[in-house]
Design a protein around this motif. Structure first.
Motif, PDB file in Angstrom:
ATOM      1  N   LEU A 108       0.911  -1.144  -0.117  1.00 38.49           N
ATOM      2  CA  LEU A 108       0.092  -0.099  -0.046  1.00 38.49           C
ATOM      3  C   LEU A 108       0.740   1.358  -0.007  1.00 38.49           C
ATOM      4  O   LEU A 108       2.055   1.118   0.634  1.00 38.49           O
ATOM      5  N   LEU A 109       0.243   2.416  -0.637  1.00 35.09           N
ATOM      6  CA  LEU A 109       1.019   3.665  -0.478  1.00 35.09           C
ATOM      7  C   LEU A 109       0.086   4.429   0.438  1.00 35.09           C
ATOM      8  O   LEU A 109      -1.214   4.689  -0.159  1.00 35.09           O
ATOM      9  N   LEU A 110       0.317   4.885   1.380  1.00 33.72           N
ATOM     10  CA  LEU A 110      -0.219   5.888   2.179  1.00 33.72           C
ATOM     11  C   LEU A 110       0.124   7.315   2.011  1.00 33.72           C
ATOM     12  O   LEU A 110       1.243   7.444   1.983  1.00 33.72           O
ATOM     13  N   LEU A 111      -0.889   7.662   1.767  1.00 40.36           N
ATOM     14  CA  LEU A 111      -0.768   9.389   1.203  1.00 40.36           C
ATOM     15  C   LEU A 111      -1.644  10.106   2.261  1.00 40.36           C
ATOM     16  O   LEU A 111      -2.715   9.909   2.663  1.00 40.36           O
ATOM     17  N   GLN A 112      -0.964  11.345   2.825  1.00 43.89           N
ATOM     18  CA  GLN A 112      -1.827  12.111   3.573  1.00 43.89           C
ATOM     19  C   GLN A 112      -1.438  13.738   3.455  1.00 43.89           C
ATOM     20  O   GLN A 112      -0.408  14.147   3.059  1.00 43.89           O
ATOM     21  N   ASN A 113      -2.423  14.343   3.628  1.00 44.80           N
ATOM     22  CA  ASN A 113      -2.391  15.886   3.233  1.00 44.80           C
ATOM     23  C   ASN A 113      -2.059  16.710   4.645  1.00 44.80           C
ATOM     24  O   ASN A 113      -1.864  15.815   5.687  1.00 44.80           O
ATOM     25  N   GLU A 114      -1.707  17.894   4.390  1.00 46.74           N
ATOM     26  CA  GLU A 114      -1.307  18.733   5.518  1.00 46.74           C
ATOM     27  C   GLU A 114      -2.566  18.897   6.621  1.00 46.74           C
ATOM     28  O   GLU A 114      -2.329  19.195   7.677  1.00 46.74           O
TER      29      GLU A 114
END
Ligand code: F6R
Ligand code: MN
Length: 187
Positions: A108-114
């Motif tokens: 999985l690629l975990l992406l998170q914004n600010e």
């Protein structure tokens, strides 16, 4: 005309290995990942020398406008039930994006914004991941084999690890041989 053809660097699809460098290499071990996993005592019980991931990178120009290319090899394993993962980072230059390509394995690629909003993308051989600017990213190996992914990113992007000192807002565990995603309050 007697033209010579330049032999470019190459990535071996099957193994994800970079060849025909010059290459830079960095290994990240259990002992380097202090407080990265939810269960810090469980991490301390493991052999510190054990490699969690290797990064191979083409040693190319760092000038503004140039691109870096690297492959991450993330090994299978767990710390207190949490899958092996990369430390994860925002880029120091927050507006700079990146592209990841899955080469082998499963994860999985975990992406998170600010704002702390997170999402997960499946990573597999052939997957393409467009990581926008202002988005932190972390690879997670949910399989039993090595997860390798190629990345291309702006040389000026830099890394900011400190901004995620409290971690991401999602953590991914294996429970009863299933993938279990937990939301974290302090992320
Ligand atoms: C570069 C990039 C990858 C990671 C690599 C290791 O911007 O995103 O090459 O650097 O997957 O992860 P970190 O840097 O989070 O330890
Ligand atoms: Mn990056």
């Amino acid at each position: 005309m007697n033209l010579t053809f330049i032999q470019p660097p190459q990535v071996e699809w099957a193994s994800g290995a970079l060849a025909k460098g010059p290459l830079l290499r960095k290994s990240t071990r259990i002992q380097d990942l202090i407080e990265v996993f939810a269960d810090e005592p469980a991490r301390q019980q493991l052999a510190g020398e054990h490699v969690v991931y290797d990064v191979e990178m083409l040693a190319t120009s760092s000038a503004e406008g140039e691109l870096y290319t690297g492959v991450t090899h993330l090994y299978p394993g767990h710390v207190g039930g949490e899958y092996f993962m990369t430390r994860g980072h925002f880029h120091a230059r927050r507006e700079q994006g990146e592209v990841y390509f899955g080469l082998r394995g499963k994860g999985l690629l975990l992406l998170q914004n600010e704002h702390g909003q997170a999402r997960l993308e499946n990573v597999f051989a052939g997957s393409i991941h467009i990581i926008p600017g202002f988005t932190a990213h972390r690879l997670i190996n949910t399989g039993n084999e090595v997860l390798s992914a190629l990345a291309v990113w702006p040389a000026i992007a830099g890394h900011d690890y400190a901004a995620l000192a409290k971690g991401f807002t999602l953590r991914v565990f294996e429970e009863n041989q299933q993938i279990l995603v937990r939301e974290v309050q302090n992320g």
